[in-house]
Design an enzyme around this catalytic site. Structure first.
Site, PDB file in Angstrom:
ATOM      1  N   ARG A 187      -0.918 -10.489   3.279  1.00  0.00           N
ATOM      2  CA  ARG A 187      -2.354 -10.703   3.471  1.00  0.00           C
ATOM      3  C   ARG A 187      -2.870 -11.994   2.841  1.00  0.00           C
ATOM      4  NH1 ARG A 187      -5.358  -5.720   1.521  1.00  0.00           N
ATOM      5  NH2 ARG A 187      -3.382  -5.030   0.616  1.00  0.00           N
ATOM      6  N   LYS A 215       3.336 -14.927  -3.159  1.00  0.00           N
ATOM      7  CA  LYS A 215       2.051 -14.527  -3.731  1.00  0.00           C
ATOM      8  C   LYS A 215       1.922 -14.825  -5.220  1.00  0.00           C
ATOM      9  CE  LYS A 215       0.740 -10.060  -3.887  1.00  0.00           C
ATOM     10  NZ  LYS A 215       0.137  -8.847  -3.293  1.00  0.00           N
ATOM     11  N   ASP A 260       1.296  -9.254  -9.468  1.00  0.00           N
ATOM     12  CA  ASP A 260       0.024  -9.558  -8.808  1.00  0.00           C
ATOM     13  C   ASP A 260      -1.152  -8.834  -9.469  1.00  0.00           C
ATOM     14  OD1 ASP A 260       0.681  -7.032  -7.972  1.00  0.00           O
ATOM     15  OD2 ASP A 260       0.562  -7.443  -5.831  1.00  0.00           O
TER      16      ASP A 260
HETATM   17  C1  UD1 Z   1       1.131   0.983  -5.898  1.00  0.00           C
HETATM   18  C2  UD1 Z   1       1.281   2.418  -6.395  1.00  0.00           C
HETATM   19  C3  UD1 Z   1      -0.085   3.100  -6.379  1.00  0.00           C
HETATM   20  C4  UD1 Z   1      -1.070   2.316  -7.215  1.00  0.00           C
HETATM   21  C5  UD1 Z   1      -1.122   0.871  -6.728  1.00  0.00           C
HETATM   22  C6  UD1 Z   1      -1.961   0.048  -7.672  1.00  0.00           C
HETATM   23  C7  UD1 Z   1       3.513   3.162  -5.744  1.00  0.00           C
HETATM   24  C8  UD1 Z   1       4.288   3.947  -4.771  1.00  0.00           C
HETATM   25  N1  UD1 Z   1       2.200   3.121  -5.552  1.00  0.00           N
HETATM   26  O1  UD1 Z   1       0.737   1.085  -4.538  1.00  0.00           O
HETATM   27  O2  UD1 Z   1       0.031   4.406  -6.888  1.00  0.00           O
HETATM   28  O3  UD1 Z   1      -2.345   2.901  -7.144  1.00  0.00           O
HETATM   29  O4  UD1 Z   1       0.190   0.296  -6.692  1.00  0.00           O
HETATM   30  O5  UD1 Z   1      -2.170  -1.220  -7.114  1.00  0.00           O
HETATM   31  O6  UD1 Z   1       4.059   2.616  -6.679  1.00  0.00           O
HETATM   32  N2  UD1 Z   1       6.850  -4.235  -5.038  1.00  0.00           N
HETATM   33  C9  UD1 Z   1       8.159  -4.666  -5.135  1.00  0.00           C
HETATM   34  N3  UD1 Z   1       9.093  -4.126  -4.298  1.00  0.00           N
HETATM   35  C10 UD1 Z   1       8.790  -3.166  -3.392  1.00  0.00           C
HETATM   36  C11 UD1 Z   1       7.451  -2.737  -3.293  1.00  0.00           C
HETATM   37  C12 UD1 Z   1       6.515  -3.282  -4.143  1.00  0.00           C
HETATM   38  O7  UD1 Z   1       8.486  -5.518  -5.938  1.00  0.00           O
HETATM   39  O8  UD1 Z   1       9.702  -2.728  -2.683  1.00  0.00           O
HETATM   40  C13 UD1 Z   1       5.865  -4.815  -5.941  1.00  0.00           C
HETATM   41  C14 UD1 Z   1       4.790  -5.621  -5.234  1.00  0.00           C
HETATM   42  O9  UD1 Z   1       5.128  -6.985  -5.174  1.00  0.00           O
HETATM   43  C15 UD1 Z   1       3.560  -5.375  -6.086  1.00  0.00           C
HETATM   44  C16 UD1 Z   1       3.807  -4.002  -6.691  1.00  0.00           C
HETATM   45  O10 UD1 Z   1       5.178  -3.760  -6.572  1.00  0.00           O
HETATM   46  O11 UD1 Z   1       3.486  -6.301  -7.142  1.00  0.00           O
HETATM   47  C17 UD1 Z   1       2.987  -2.923  -6.027  1.00  0.00           C
HETATM   48  O12 UD1 Z   1       3.349  -2.844  -4.682  1.00  0.00           O
HETATM   49  P1  UD1 Z   1       2.308  -2.490  -3.555  1.00  0.00           P
HETATM   50  O13 UD1 Z   1       3.004  -2.461  -2.247  1.00  0.00           O
HETATM   51  O14 UD1 Z   1       1.131  -3.356  -3.664  1.00  0.00           O
HETATM   52  O15 UD1 Z   1       1.956  -1.002  -3.978  1.00  0.00           O
HETATM   53  P2  UD1 Z   1       0.748  -0.141  -3.491  1.00  0.00           P
HETATM   54  O16 UD1 Z   1       1.065   0.441  -2.168  1.00  0.00           O
HETATM   55  O17 UD1 Z   1      -0.491  -0.901  -3.614  1.00  0.00           O
HETATM   56 CA    CA Z   2      -1.072  -3.236  -4.123  1.00  0.00          CA
END
Ligand code: UD1
Ligand code: CA
Length: 455
Positions: free
Chosen positions: A18, A25, A105
């Site tokens: 996004r 990012k 982030d």
């Molecule tokens: C996550 C949480 C959610 C919380 C929210 C807060 C989980 C399953 N959910 O959701 O409960 O309320 O954050 O913002 O944890 N990332 C990786 N590898 C991956 C996936 C994510 O490194 O495979 C990193 C992303 O870069 C980011 C962070 O983890 O920095 C959170 O990932 P994101 O996809 O934003 O999680 P949310 O769905 O927002």
């Molecule tokens: Ca997030």
């Protein structure tokens, strides 16, 4: 608990779709520095034994940009979820102590908040950072049992209507003892709407084995705001700039408007410094006592001495200015410039890689490049040092107490001797001896009765 058994994992593998950008990012700047560096800085304040960052999309760019010996980079080739991401970091950690999980982030997280989680986890508990919000959309919800104890976290997309109404949300940041975390992660499945290994599922795992779950709150309501879009990045930038402006006010700096200053580096101010609106400070800027900076100035890596005034619309980069000097309005001070005390550099004057001695003045429309200018020199309007012959740069030396008339060209390399005066309009291509008046005479001719051409 001893701090050397703390280990930090920062998740930064997400694509950041996004942001609509080629730049990963976590490299987008906030307050002049990549956002990941803000998280790393705060984490380092806890002196962790290990600091691991999970990278994925564009990860090589991140690691190359931020070459830091104390960071272990863990590659997550496919983004299979936050739980999977933490698993990729485990081999980079010592198999003991507490693990703190942060997000690359979520850049404004404070060290004090981190410490409260780490302290709770050190008592062999799972520690979660949660928050009550008015609009819980997009967050995982904290589900509590009849006795009010945390039971599990449910992601929005997996939540029931009733669960979606819960306003206590997961910030995502947590801490746990290494050995327990490792065991919980190994039991994770991906049977959910997104088909991902959710880190949040370790909560139910902890509860199932009777491990206490401690909850902590962030010290400010905006500390856990994350960046998913340019809108959110802009919002965080304003919050961070307001913090910096308030800190300057608290230290006694006068700001015409704290909402109209941008500090994208480190700004150090003496007493009674006043800064008018819309100034930008980059790199390391030091302003001495009583310095005034007018509206719309940009200063990057600059030191300014006491009681000096920088008038509006001036741009100064990699330079030093002495005390009681007057710069601008509309001055351009380029890298490698050193201006001594009481120097005046006025409007539309450009100075590059030059030194001007005490009390020297170039008040209007001049270019001074690659020059060594002595004390009490006056450089007239329209004067130019011709420092470039098309291939190489040459130096101009102007000794003390020289007066240069308007519209003079000094063709470098050239030296003007002490106390010399140069008449207006001269083109100087040979050294000028000390004292005396030097002119390059051009005859003034009038043709009486001359007719202008007519259309
Ligand atoms: C996550 C949480 C959610 C919380 C929210 C807060 C989980 C399953 N959910 O959701 O409960 O309320 O954050 O913002 O944890 N990332 C990786 N590898 C991956 C996936 C994510 O490194 O495979 C990193 C992303 O870069 C980011 C962070 O983890 O920095 C959170 O990932 P994101 O996809 O934003 O999680 P949310 O769905 O927002
Ligand atoms: Ca997030």
């Amino acid at each position: 608990m001893a701090t050397q058994s703390l280990q930090v994992v920062i998740l930064a593998a997400g694509q950041g779709k996004r942001m609509h950008s080629r730049l990963p990012k976590v490299l987008h700047p906030l307050g002049g520095r990549p956002m990941l560096l803000h998280v790393l800085d705060s984490a380092r304040r806890l002196s962790p034994g290990r600091l691991a960052v999970v990278i994925g999309h564009g990860g090589e760019t991140v690691a190359a940009h931020l070459d830091m010996p104390d960071v272990a980079w863990a590659l997550q080739e496919r983004q299979l979820g936050t739980g999977h991401a933490v698993m990729q970091a485990l081999p980079k950690l010592e198999e003991s102590g507490v693990v703190l999980v942060l997000y690359g982030d979520v850049p404004r997280i404070a060290s004090g908040t981190m410490r409260s989680l780490v302290d709770a986890a050190a008592e062999n508990q799972l520690a979660l950072l949660t928050q009550e919000v008015d609009d819980p959309r997009g967050y995982g919800r904290i589900v509590r049992d009849g006795a009010g104890r945390v039971a599990r976290i449910v992601e929005e997309r997996d939540a029931t209507e009733a669960e979606r109404a819960i306003r206590e949300v997961n910030t995502g940041i947590l801490a746990a003892p290494y050995s327990r975390l490792k065991a919980w992660l190994s039991g994770l499945g991906n049977d959910n709407v997104q088909g991902e290994y959710y880190l949040t599922d370790i909560v139910a795992a902890a509860v199932a084995e009777g491990c206490p779950v401690a909850v902590r709150r962030p010290s400010s309501p905006t500390e856990c705001l994350g960046v998913n879009s340019k809108r959110e990045l802009a919002r965080l930038e304003r919050l961070l700039q307001m913090d910096r402006a308030q800190a300057l006010l608290d230290a006694g700096v006068t700001l015409a408007d704290p909402a109209r200053i941008d500090v994208r580096g480190e700004l150090t101010c003496g007493r009674d410094v006043a800064i008018d609106v819309n100034c930008i400070f980059e790199g390391r800027v030091v302003l001495g006592d009583g310095v005034k900076v007018g509206a719309h100035c940009i200063l990057r890596d600059v030191t300014v001495g006491e009681a000096t005034e920088i008038k509006p619309f001036s741009l100064l980069e990699e330079a030093s200015v002495g005390a009681n000097a007057r710069i601008g309005p509309y001055a351009r001070i380029r890298p490698g410039t050193e201006l001594a005390d009481e120097v005046h550099v006025g409007n539309f004057v450009e100075v590059k890689a030059s030194t001007l001695g005490r009390g020297s003045k170039a008040n209007h429309l001049a270019y001074v490049g690659d020059s060594t200018v002595g004390r009490d020199v006056n450089i007239g309007a329209g004067t130019i040092t011709c420092n470039y012959d098309g291939a190489r740069k040459h130096r101009t030396v102007i000794e003390d107490d020289v007066h240069i008339g308007s519209d003079v060209q000094l063709v470098a390399p050239v030296t003007v001797g002490k106390g010399a005066t140069i008449g207006a309009g001269a083109t100087i291509f040979k050294d000028v001896p000390p004292g005396g008046l030097t002119l390059t005479e051009a005859k003034q001719v009038t043709r009486p009765g001359w007719q202008r051409p007519k259309k």
